[in-house]
Design an enzyme around this catalytic site. Sequence first.
Site, PDB file in Angstrom:
ATOM      1  N   LYS B 183      74.356 -53.391 -93.830  1.00 19.57           N
ATOM      2  CA  LYS B 183      73.596 -52.631 -92.840  1.00 19.57           C
ATOM      3  C   LYS B 183      74.537 -52.019 -91.820  1.00 19.57           C
ATOM      4  CE  LYS B 183      71.727 -53.448 -88.850  1.00 19.57           C
ATOM      5  NZ  LYS B 183      71.770 -52.184 -88.117  1.00 19.57           N
ATOM      6  N   GLU B 256      82.969 -61.832 -86.697  1.00 12.68           N
ATOM      7  CA  GLU B 256      84.066 -61.194 -85.976  1.00 12.68           C
ATOM      8  C   GLU B 256      83.435 -60.596 -84.731  1.00 12.68           C
ATOM      9  OE1 GLU B 256      86.308 -59.317 -84.298  1.00 12.68           O
ATOM     10  OE2 GLU B 256      86.419 -57.719 -85.793  1.00 12.68           O
ATOM     11  N   CYS B 290      86.869 -54.321 -80.307  1.00 13.00           N
ATOM     12  CA  CYS B 290      86.685 -55.737 -79.989  1.00 13.00           C
ATOM     13  C   CYS B 290      87.992 -56.368 -79.533  1.00 13.00           C
ATOM     14  CB  CYS B 290      86.155 -56.472 -81.200  1.00 13.00           C
ATOM     15  SG  CYS B 290      87.136 -56.145 -82.677  1.00 13.00           S
ATOM     16  N   GLU B 387      83.227 -58.586 -71.554  1.00 14.23           N
ATOM     17  CA  GLU B 387      83.674 -57.471 -72.391  1.00 14.23           C
ATOM     18  C   GLU B 387      82.937 -56.200 -71.965  1.00 14.23           C
ATOM     19  OE1 GLU B 387      82.652 -57.749 -76.578  1.00 14.23           O
ATOM     20  OE2 GLU B 387      84.614 -56.954 -77.094  1.00 14.23           O
TER      21      GLU B 387
END
Lengths: 286, 529, 335
Positions: B183, B256, B290, B387
């Site tokens: 997806k 991840e 990331c 983040e």
Amino acid sequence: MSRLTVPKTYKLFIGGAFPRSESGRTYEVTSASGGFLANAAKASRKDARDAVVAARGAVAGWAGATAYNRGQVLYRIAELLEGRRAQFVAEIEEAEGVSRAAAGAQVDEAIDRWVWYAGWADKFAQVAGNANPVAGPYFNLSVPEPTGVVAIVAPQDSALLGLVSAVAPALVAGNAVVVVASERFPLSAISLAEVLATSDVPKGVVNVLTGSPAEIAPWLASHADVNALDLVGAGALDWIDLEIAAADTLKRVHRPEQGADAAAPSLERIVGFTETKTVWHTKSLR
Amino acid sequence: MSFLEYAPAPESRAILSLRDRYGLFIDGEFVDGRGTPFQTISPANEERIAEIASANAEDVADAVAAARRAYERVWSKMSGRDRGKYLFRIARLVQERARELAVAESLDNGKPIKESRDVDVPLVAAWFFYYAGWADKLDHAGLGADPRALGVAGQVIPWNFPLLMLAWKIAPALAAGNTVVLKPAETTPLTALLFAEILQQAELPAGVVNIVTGAGETGAALVAADVDKVAFTGSTGVGRAIAKQVAGTQKKVTLELGGKAANIVFDDAPIDQAIEGIVNGIFFNQGHVCCAGSRLLVQESIHDEVVDRLKQRLSTLRLGDPLDKNTDIGAINSAAQLARIRELSDVGVAEGAERWSAPCELPAEGFWFAPTIFTGVETSHRIAREEVFGPVLSVLSFRTPQEAIAKANNTPYGLSAGIWSDKGSRILAVADQLRAGVIWANTFNRFDPASPFGGYKESGYGREGGRHGLGAYLAPAASRSARAARAVEASAAPAAKTRPAAKADAEAKPAPAKRSRRTSKSAEKGAAK
Amino acid sequence: MTGTTLVTARERALAVLGGDPDDATLRRYLHGIPGVDAVGLEQRAAALGTRSVKTSSKAWALDRIISLIDLTTLEGADTPGKVRSLVAKAQNPDPADPATPRVAAVCVYGDMVPYAVEALGAAHGDPDDGGISVAAVATAFPSGRSSLDIKLADTAEAVAAGADEIDMVIDRGAFLAGRYGLVFDQIAAVKDACRRPDGTSASLKVILETGELVTYDNVRRASWLSILAGGDFIKTSTGKVQPAATLPVTLLMLEVVRDWHRLTGHKVGVKPAGGIRTSKDAIKYLVTVAETVGEEWLVPHLFRFGASSLLNDVLLQRQKLASGHYSGADYVTID
């Protein structure tokens, strides 16, 4: 005239010391035939917390020791265990209700397992690591490093071998361990702690809790300063809840195993509680 | 006219021949979805690109069933050599259609064409090429002889590197012998659908790869579906939900997730390269990375000089049309992400950090955010801990290597880190002590299919890339854990169901033990890693 | 064009170094400058090389490249006739298009300077004012292996003959042996020899011969050393050693020039020389200059290309841009 024996008080093993449970609780440990063996400490969530603190404090030193040194320390455990073989055989015979030969075989296997894992300490990184041929002017190396603090629910149907089988591989890479011993057979775990305490294993590297895994494990599973959770002996608990709790801080989780194969010696058990670190560095003659 | 402004140099869109509507790619065909279709837009100008089908749970189940059939009837029976050849074909087709893919990626994602052209798409081809060669060498993957595939892999990927993350997921999965349902992220489905066309050109057997587009619910349905492996790249929040969702199953998982990487600059650093590394670390792909070096840790003695040089350098960055070949900074991927970046930047100001943004004109249409530096950031500030996933750099200082390590590790994340120094012994010692899965020394944001990538702590688990990445899609033959799993299943799992493995040792296959209950709705958001 | 005076340069060096420019002081200073990571430097240069310069920017760039060229002939076979031919080309690069800019200078051996000056006639002058300079290589070019007296005489003779610019070579042997003081003193002495009786001075370009220094750290230190000693330009190469100019080396030298400007406010020029043959390559250098030190450096007294075959490729590109058709070698003059 027969001599009156001096029975041992079995306590917890936290940070290299043998405290009683802060809760003051104990529970009765009986032999296979139902006779009283001893009162074991019944660890509380606060004991679990203290054990995690001790383990966290020990990680840097243990992980930072040379692999050669860790191997020697683990081998030393085998040496000491061999010297106290008779004590462990008697303990297991009584606790598990197995024959002397079976108890002896279990102790022998436990000793040999320490030896086997000790030998891995300075080798597993060579097997699990890699030099990576990247397409560029870089030195690139992947090495396994310890995950950190590993909480273990030890196999519940074995007094010594299951415990050793779960704890030893976690130690190889440099993790520190908080282990919840078999609820029914906690005494060998504490005797093993006595061996560890007199060996060269640094304080806090192994912490042993006795008591109810069902009570203690959720606190370890949800503890933010625990990095990994080995549920090898948690098959009879509501371990799915433990796995869900562990997910809150993305702990690495080993699911339960049962039967004769549970926690069988393997490289995977070592590597399972390591993190692969990949280091890139530029290289040039210019 | 100023030379530095350069004349516009837009990459031609003529190379693209997009359809007006895209369906789901299931069992080798494009089919309609049963969910409500959505539009994918260009974040640079908010113009519609195409209508995309949305997969509901039934569509996902169809896709998984197709993958299961393909696994059992075709893919698991195919030799590794032939699987590898399909992957080589795919790698070559990606190379042949590289420019088209790069344009589509920049159009849909907003990233500069020079990045999609020079980084994303070449790495996609490299990833397939690398894993293609593994397909017939699995005995050497480190799991002993004759390792087995896991079965069907459900893969959910983010919007920051849409096609590259697809490659990271699909290439090792297929090489190892799994089939896939993937997806893509809701805001960046386009290149995955072009990739489906490539699979048709490669004549990959139907059902080996299925692509289901949709939002977070589609991802959640996929994670919940009858898959043997879940691979997710995205936010730690969604990763956590997935970990809860799969708890108690036998699904193998790799996650991840997010990061808050420290980029540590010592006073003996090669300064010009360090400045470039800092810029590349946080402004590459608009900071939608990331592993972005979002926390700059500078030795106090050179702090002011580094900040000064950094500002000078940022002033030369060119922000604008992602399809312009001279664009350094493209568009923020979505309105939602832009809002998040703005919110955290406002928090930074409120917390007392000093904000500086590069002097650049932001286009009127689309989603844009100027490269921004916060100085005077303390470890307790939210912008030093959370983040941002945008072009926002927090600058902190340190005095000694020990302090640098302590500050770098003082985060629940542990994905990546950078070290800049001329002193080899210090670099290696610091690298040893950083709790992060990827350490770049005197470089940053380098990726290679041969190099394992993944995090410590809340940045997830499992590795992608290299031999390690292959292992994430394999199990040892008749593994010890499989035997143990059977024991657990027999004793504990209330309603275990078994599925015969197509490989020889069917008995060794761990049957999925069903969860007793479900406590989380996971993957509800298609947040990126 | 007039170089800075020696006195100022020496005073500036003393101030920056905090002591006399002897081996020890220079070593302390040059080795205290941050190192260069080769991989990062080369990546940055490669990234600058991907800039796409089109249409109006390209037209501007092509003209600017021509006006920054030191049109060069440095052969043992050079003759007055060859030099006159070169000068003619310098003045009128494209006979078909009088709007074509002139090059910045012609660069010849010292004994050819009188012929160049004569051939230029009224066109001889400062390129910043539309003239064409005469540059002479000196100091036992290209090896630099002779006594200081000869190097100084070589320089003085060229200046006396009318050279506006002296392209000297450093003593690479001395540099690699760590005798930084000697290299400094020689540059300073050559700089002194550039002075004319009227008190003005020829501009001094210091050739590092980066292909022999090999490492980027050496290039960076030699750049600082040359600037400290009073060089008005730092130049990559003689063209006689491979590799000659490369984009990473030029980027590195530009970074030194940028840092020197920040430190002192004084602007030093950069001249990549050798190996730049195509417009495409030259445009990469322009981009690198503009994005490293700024566009204000793209003027003849701060940036030059040392090249011979580059000019014709630029002219071909220029014709293509003007006509819309690709041109051919027979539509540009060979010299």
